[in-house]
Design a protein around this motif. Structure first.
Motif, PDB file in Angstrom:
ATOM      1  N   SER A  96       0.840  -1.190   0.000  1.00 21.72           N
ATOM      2  CA  SER A  96       0.000   0.000   0.000  1.00 21.72           C
ATOM      3  C   SER A  96       0.874   1.238   0.000  1.00 21.72           C
ATOM      4  CB  SER A  96      -0.943   0.016   1.210  1.00 21.72           C
ATOM      5  OG  SER A  96      -0.214   0.258   2.395  1.00 21.72           O
ATOM      6  N   ALA A  97       0.251   2.340  -0.380  1.00 22.88           N
ATOM      7  CA  ALA A  97       0.877   3.654  -0.309  1.00 22.88           C
ATOM      8  C   ALA A  97      -0.159   4.594   0.294  1.00 22.88           C
ATOM      9  CB  ALA A  97       1.296   4.126  -1.696  1.00 22.88           C
ATOM     10  N   THR A  98       0.267   5.411   1.231  1.00 23.13           N
ATOM     11  CA  THR A  98      -0.646   6.377   1.845  1.00 23.13           C
ATOM     12  C   THR A  98       0.004   7.745   1.879  1.00 23.13           C
ATOM     13  OG1 THR A  98       0.147   5.936   4.093  1.00 23.13           O
ATOM     14  CG2 THR A  98      -1.735   4.635   3.340  1.00 23.13           C
ATOM     15  N   LEU A  99      -0.851   8.759   1.988  1.00 27.19           N
ATOM     16  CA  LEU A  99      -0.400  10.104   2.304  1.00 27.19           C
ATOM     17  C   LEU A  99      -0.672  10.303   3.786  1.00 27.19           C
ATOM     18  CD1 LEU A  99      -1.786  12.181  -0.695  1.00 27.19           C
ATOM     19  CD2 LEU A  99       0.609  11.723  -0.164  1.00 27.19           C
ATOM     20  N   ARG A 100       0.357  10.650   4.551  1.00 27.72           N
ATOM     21  CA  ARG A 100       0.214  10.881   5.990  1.00 27.72           C
ATOM     22  C   ARG A 100       0.254  12.388   6.249  1.00 27.72           C
ATOM     23  NH1 ARG A 100       4.454   7.813   9.323  1.00 27.72           N
ATOM     24  NH2 ARG A 100       2.997   6.084   8.997  1.00 27.72           N
ATOM     25  N   ASP A 105      -4.710  20.056   7.446  1.00 30.43           N
ATOM     26  CA  ASP A 105      -4.931  20.494   6.072  1.00 30.43           C
ATOM     27  C   ASP A 105      -6.355  20.131   5.662  1.00 30.43           C
ATOM     28  OD1 ASP A 105      -4.544  21.460   3.496  1.00 30.43           O
ATOM     29  OD2 ASP A 105      -3.090  19.926   2.913  1.00 30.43           O
ATOM     30  N   ASN A 106      -7.208  21.143   5.495  1.00 32.76           N
ATOM     31  CA  ASN A 106      -8.579  20.968   5.010  1.00 32.76           C
ATOM     32  C   ASN A 106      -9.363  19.915   5.804  1.00 32.76           C
ATOM     33  OD1 ASN A 106     -10.316  22.201   3.049  1.00 32.76           O
ATOM     34  ND2 ASN A 106     -10.427  20.219   2.035  1.00 32.76           N
ATOM     35  N   GLY A 107      -9.234  19.939   7.119  1.00 34.86           N
ATOM     36  CA  GLY A 107      -9.973  19.017   7.978  1.00 34.86           C
ATOM     37  C   GLY A 107      -9.201  17.769   8.378  1.00 34.86           C
ATOM     38  N   GLY A 111      -1.244  12.836  11.560  1.00 33.16           N
ATOM     39  CA  GLY A 111      -1.350  11.394  11.788  1.00 33.16           C
ATOM     40  C   GLY A 111      -2.409  10.729  10.925  1.00 33.16           C
ATOM     41  N   ASP A 112      -3.379  11.497  10.407  1.00 33.83           N
ATOM     42  CA  ASP A 112      -4.377  10.918   9.500  1.00 33.83           C
ATOM     43  C   ASP A 112      -3.670  10.403   8.249  1.00 33.83           C
ATOM     44  OD1 ASP A 112      -6.339  11.709  11.262  1.00 33.83           O
ATOM     45  OD2 ASP A 112      -7.162  13.292   9.976  1.00 33.83           O
ATOM     46  N   THR A 163      -1.654  20.803   0.417  1.00 35.43           N
ATOM     47  CA  THR A 163      -0.472  21.626   0.675  1.00 35.43           C
ATOM     48  C   THR A 163       0.680  20.641   0.851  1.00 35.43           C
ATOM     49  OG1 THR A 163      -1.862  23.254   1.785  1.00 35.43           O
ATOM     50  CG2 THR A 163       0.530  23.379   2.190  1.00 35.43           C
ATOM     51  N   TYR A 164       1.565  20.570  -0.124  1.00 35.76           N
ATOM     52  CA  TYR A 164       2.578  19.507  -0.177  1.00 35.76           C
ATOM     53  C   TYR A 164       3.423  19.395   1.087  1.00 35.76           C
ATOM     54  CZ  TYR A 164       1.219  19.120  -5.012  1.00 35.76           C
ATOM     55  OH  TYR A 164       0.488  18.935  -6.147  1.00 35.76           O
ATOM     56  N   ALA A 165       3.774  20.538   1.688  1.00 36.37           N
ATOM     57  CA  ALA A 165       4.613  20.517   2.891  1.00 36.37           C
ATOM     58  C   ALA A 165       3.905  19.853   4.071  1.00 36.37           C
ATOM     59  CB  ALA A 165       5.028  21.931   3.267  1.00 36.37           C
ATOM     60  N   ASN A 166       2.576  19.713   4.011  1.00 39.99           N
ATOM     61  CA  ASN A 166       1.798  19.144   5.114  1.00 39.99           C
ATOM     62  C   ASN A 166       1.647  17.631   5.034  1.00 39.99           C
ATOM     63  OD1 ASN A 166       1.456  21.794   5.844  1.00 39.99           O
ATOM     64  ND2 ASN A 166      -0.699  21.901   5.289  1.00 39.99           N
ATOM     65  N   TRP A 167       2.173  17.007   4.009  1.00 49.30           N
ATOM     66  CA  TRP A 167       1.932  15.575   3.774  1.00 49.30           C
ATOM     67  C   TRP A 167       3.223  14.837   3.448  1.00 49.30           C
ATOM     68  CZ3 TRP A 167      -2.993  13.628   4.310  1.00 49.30           C
ATOM     69  CH2 TRP A 167      -4.017  14.566   4.408  1.00 49.30           C
ATOM     70  N   ARG A 168       3.234  13.528   3.730  1.00 50.40           N
ATOM     71  CA  ARG A 168       4.343  12.643   3.376  1.00 50.40           C
ATOM     72  C   ARG A 168       3.763  11.344   2.807  1.00 50.40           C
ATOM     73  NH1 ARG A 168       6.441  16.756   3.943  1.00 50.40           N
ATOM     74  NH2 ARG A 168       8.213  17.335   5.201  1.00 50.40           N
ATOM     75  N   VAL A 169       4.501  10.736   1.906  1.00 47.42           N
ATOM     76  CA  VAL A 169       4.136   9.423   1.372  1.00 47.42           C
ATOM     77  C   VAL A 169       4.724   8.367   2.289  1.00 47.42           C
ATOM     78  CG1 VAL A 169       4.459   7.810  -0.557  1.00 47.42           C
ATOM     79  CG2 VAL A 169       4.023  10.228  -1.013  1.00 47.42           C
ATOM     80  N   VAL A 170       3.940   7.328   2.597  1.00 48.74           N
ATOM     81  CA  VAL A 170       4.421   6.177   3.368  1.00 48.74           C
ATOM     82  C   VAL A 170       4.107   4.924   2.543  1.00 48.74           C
ATOM     83  CG1 VAL A 170       4.238   4.851   5.505  1.00 48.74           C
ATOM     84  CG2 VAL A 170       4.033   7.345   5.564  1.00 48.74           C
ATOM     85  N   LEU A 171       5.123   4.108   2.303  1.00 49.73           N
ATOM     86  CA  LEU A 171       4.976   2.880   1.524  1.00 49.73           C
ATOM     87  C   LEU A 171       5.058   1.678   2.470  1.00 49.73           C
ATOM     88  CD1 LEU A 171       7.426   3.858  -1.353  1.00 49.73           C
ATOM     89  CD2 LEU A 171       4.939   4.121  -1.315  1.00 49.73           C
ATOM     90  N   ARG A 172       4.219   0.678   2.221  1.00 48.31           N
ATOM     91  CA  ARG A 172       4.225  -0.542   3.047  1.00 48.31           C
ATOM     92  C   ARG A 172       4.158  -1.766   2.139  1.00 48.31           C
ATOM     93  NH1 ARG A 172       0.509   2.962   5.807  1.00 48.31           N
ATOM     94  NH2 ARG A 172       1.314   3.557   7.842  1.00 48.31           N
TER      95      ARG A 172
END
Length: 175
Positions: A96-100, A105-107, A111-112, A163-172
């Motif tokens: 999986s891949a998620t944006l953390r 950011d917009n609600g 950690g979401d 907002t790109y600075a507010n998010w990170r990609v996490v790969l599992r």
């Protein structure tokens, strides 16, 4: 009487030496006739029914035996490749891949996580974007085509550009 290796403990059953001289059910062993599982006698070198695995012989419970989670990867605009070596010694059974979210950011709160899935978007044929999430024997990877990463807000289906600075990609990946 000749016995097969591993069945020596059953020798004599069905003969005059057994509990009954007939050939009926009294000639069958009972639990009291069998050694406890996991003992040297129960794990005889033969091929008989005493060669039964114990819990110690079985793999750990659960479907998956290995798991990988990448460090957080910065999100950027434009065509991007986000990838990590998973080290699972073969192709994973799932990935999986998620944006953390790091900063509200917009609600979404820190950690979401929002799952990234493979998709192609078309905006009236004007602007198309694609995301591919894949894995192979060595890597988990996301290919991002175009500059926009959009998703729905938490309280509305209306899309917004993150907002790109507010998010990170996490790969599992898991196997």
């Amino acid at each position: 009487m000749t016995t097969r290796p591993g069945l020596s403990m059953l020798a004599g059953l069905g003969s005059a030496a057994s509990r009954d001289s007939g050939s009926g059910p009294a000639d069958l062993p009972t639990n009291a006739d069998l050694p406890p599982l996991g003992t040297a006698a129960a794990k005889d070198t033969g091929t008989g029914p005493t060669d039964v695995p114990t819990n110690a012989d079985l793999p750990a419970p659960g479907v998956f035996t290995a798991f990988f989670e990448s460090p957080e990867i910065a999100v950027a605009t434009g065509d991007q490749v986000y990838e990590a070596d998973h080290g699972l010694a073969g192709a994973p059974k799932g990935w999986s891949a998620t944006l953390r979210c790091l900063t509200a950011d917009n609600g979404y709160m820190p950690g979401d996580e929002v799952r990234l899935d493979s998709h192609i978007l078309s905006f009236g044929g004007q602007d198309e974007a694609a995301v591919s999430v894949m894995a192979n024997a060595t890597k988990v990877r996301v290919n991002q085509d175009k500059a926009l990463v959009m998703m729905s807000g938490t309280g509305t289906p209306a899309p917004f550009t993150i907002t790109y600075a507010n998010w990170r990609v996490v790969l599992r990946a898991w196997r």
